[in-house]
Design an enzyme around this catalytic site. Structure first.
Site, short mmCIF file in Angstrom:
data_model
loop_
_atom_site.label_atom_id
_atom_site.label_comp_id
_atom_site.label_asym_id
_atom_site.label_seq_id
_atom_site.Cartn_x
_atom_site.Cartn_y
_atom_site.Cartn_z
N SER A 252 3.75 -0.02 -12.39
CA SER A 252 3.61 1.50 -11.68
C SER A 252 4.61 2.55 -11.71
CB SER A 252 3.03 1.22 -10.25
OG SER A 252 4.00 0.55 -9.56
N HIS B 115 8.20 4.33 -5.65
CA HIS B 115 7.80 5.21 -6.33
C HIS B 115 8.44 6.55 -6.27
CE1 HIS B 115 4.49 2.52 -6.65
NE2 HIS B 115 4.69 2.34 -7.82
N ASP C 33 6.39 4.40 1.00
CA ASP C 33 6.50 4.00 -0.15
C ASP C 33 7.86 4.53 -0.56
OD1 ASP C 33 6.52 3.80 -3.19
OD2 ASP C 33 4.69 4.93 -3.44
#
Ligand SMILES: *[C@@H]1O[C@H](CO)[C@@H](O)[C@H](O)[C@H]1NC(C)=O
Ligand SMILES: *[C@@H]1O[C@H](CO)[C@@H](O)[C@H](O)[C@H]1NC(C)=O
Ligand SMILES: *[C@@H]1O[C@H](CO)[C@@H](O)[C@H](O)[C@H]1NC(C)=O
Ligand SMILES: *[C@@H]1O[C@H](CO)[C@@H](O)[C@H](O)[C@H]1NC(C)=O
Ligand SMILES: *[C@@H]1O[C@H](CO)[C@@H](O)[C@H](O)[C@H]1NC(C)=O
Length: 426
Positions: free
Chosen positions: A153, A398, A395
């Site tokens: 990702s 990312h 998170d």
């Protein structure tokens, strides 16, 4: 990886940086002029009295060229990946209003992030200037080509950034969307240009163990069996950006020719414990070996090195956070620990593949972002993402869009341009 406790040593405020920059520049200019005067005098004397004044050795010639002709973008002898983040108040090239393809999970502002300083920095290699992304320029470089981001990702995150940077020129047609975002294709009709993401967590086949219908989080990885889902699509790709790493931090049984050769994070009897880096290295070597052996593959293969996470005071599932609002300086990061080890392994595997590639006619390059990104703990969504299903989880893996990850595509453009000129000249 060293915990980011040095985060406490906060950076000077932005305006101070600016002042110091200007001061340093003025001082440098003064020194330069003084030096120039001296150098000119010496040079004149040299021409007058030297027996054969213009017979430079190649090294001298290089140095002389460096001093007297200073091209605007002198990439040729520049290490793009060694530098620092400097203030840039011109801000990002797109917003959540102008880019329609930002996934909700990367819209940090929409999800409550209030500080904006993290958007006001640009990457400055020590030895040259990095050209800011120019969508027109990029599209003209890659006209008629297919570019693929291969990996997890975070690979997709770079693709999302590229789509937004190009959105100043054109919003592409979404021509393939699988059941999830794992395999995706976008097309720019004006330039016959295609962007793909090809999902792979390990490059090789790995299956999660299921016990009584429940996923266990334990994997069986076959180091000698390539994951065909990405590999079979490679022949149609002109520029592949290959990356991996975050999935290796879990219990994994490693197999070669059907037998267990080791295990990551487990204490099974008679099985040797190996590090995540060991598994990473084997998997990378397998992937790059495949590329070197692939007859139909005629692209440029760029390995993007490990993208560090910045969990502090815990990990992703134990309340770790990344709520810092400014970058680290070079002195505040630590080049050691597992994340740096991953980068070092990747750098070695690229060199190895490159050497083999000289015989097979394959080109490999690095997009060595690890050091730059170690300095950007402020670039992650932290709690500001659409964590409906994972409420309370930060998170710190990312990157927000827009955000520091956009610099990866500035670097990518430069690598492609450099590579283009090399192939033109050779
Ligand atoms: C865009 O971001 C701003 C804050 O940065 C936020 O207030 C706004 O709701 C966002 N808009 C959309 C459409 O996501
Ligand atoms: C799987 O389920 C069966 C029946 O419910 C049970 O007897 C068995 O112990 C379970 N196996 C494991 C490994 O949990
Ligand atoms: C581990 O190896 C020893 C010696 O070869 C053997 O006696 C033992 O059964 C093995 N244990 C397992 C769980 O395979
Ligand atoms: C920032 O994160 C730390 C944990 O690393 C936490 O203790 C602190 O409360 C957070 N600050 C804010 C303003 O959320
Ligand atoms: C590549 O070559 C073109 C034309 O010769 C030149 O304009 C361009 O600046 C070069 N790019 C780099 C990165 O040197």
């Amino acid at each position: 990886m060293k915990s980011s406790s040095s985060a406490l040593a906060s950076l000077e405020p932005l305006h101070y940086h600016h002042k110091r920059e200007r001061y340093v520049n003025k001082e440098r200019l003064g020194l330069f002029l003084l030096w120039l005067l001296g150098a000119t005098t010496v040079f004149s004397l040299f021409i007058l009295y030297a027996p054969r004044p213009f017979k430079f050795s190649p090294r001298q010639e290089l140095n002389a060229r460096k001093v007297y002709i200073k091209p605007k973008h002198d990439y040729e002898n520049c290490d793009l990946f060694n530098g620092r983040w400097i203030p840039d108040l011109s801000g990002p090239l797109y917003t959540n209003w102008t880019c329609s393809t930002i996934p909700d999970s990367k819209k940090c502002g929409k999800h409550g992030r209030k500080d904006v300083d993290y958007l006001n920095w640009r990457w400055k290699p020590y030895e040259c200037e990095l050209q800011k992304f120019d969508a027109k320029n990029f599209l003209s470089i890659i006209q008629g080509k297919t570019i693929a981001f291969i990996g997890d990702s975070v690979a997709r995150n770079q693709m999302e950034s590229l789509l937004c940077l190009l959105s100043q020129e054109q919003t592409p047609i979404d021509i393939y969307k699988g059941s999830n975002d794992r395999f995706r294709t976008w097309y720019f009709p004006s330039h016959d240009f295609t962007i793909k993401v090809l999902w792979t967590t390990f490059f090789v086949i790995a299956e999660e163990r299921i016990i009584n219908g429940t996923y266990t989080g334990v994997y069986d990885m076959h180091l000698d069996r390539l994951d065909k889902k990405w590999a079979e699509k490679l022949p149609g790709v002109d520029y592949a950006i290959i990356s991996n790493g975050h999935w290796f931090f879990r219990p994994i049984y490693l197999y070669e020719r059907g037998s267990v050769i080791g295990c990551v994070y487990c204490d099974a009897e008679n099985i040797s414990n190996v590090s995540p880096g060991f598994a990473l290295q084997k998997a990378f070597r397998r992937a790059l070996k495949y590329i070197n052996a692939c007859k139909e593959c005629r692209g440029l293969y760029i390995v993007r090195t490990f993208s560090p996470a910045h969990f502090k005071d815990g990990s992703w599932n134990t309340g770790g956070r990344c709520n810092r609002t400014s970058p680290f300086t070079e002195n505040q990061i630590h080049l050691g620990g597992t994340e740096w080890e991953f980068r070092t392994i990747q750098a070695k595997e690229i060199e190895r593949a490159k050497k083999k590639g000289e015989k097979t006619g394959k080109r490999f390059e690095a997009l060595d972002v690890t050091k730059a990104m170690l300095m950007r703990p402020d670039g992650h969504p932290d709690l500001h993402w659409n964590n409906e299903f994972m409420r309370g989880y930060s998170d710190c893996v990312h990157w927000c869009l827009p955000g520091p990850i956009d610099a990866w595509n500035d670097l990518l453009t430069t690598v492609l341009m450099k590579e283009d000129n090399l192939s033109v000249h050779n």
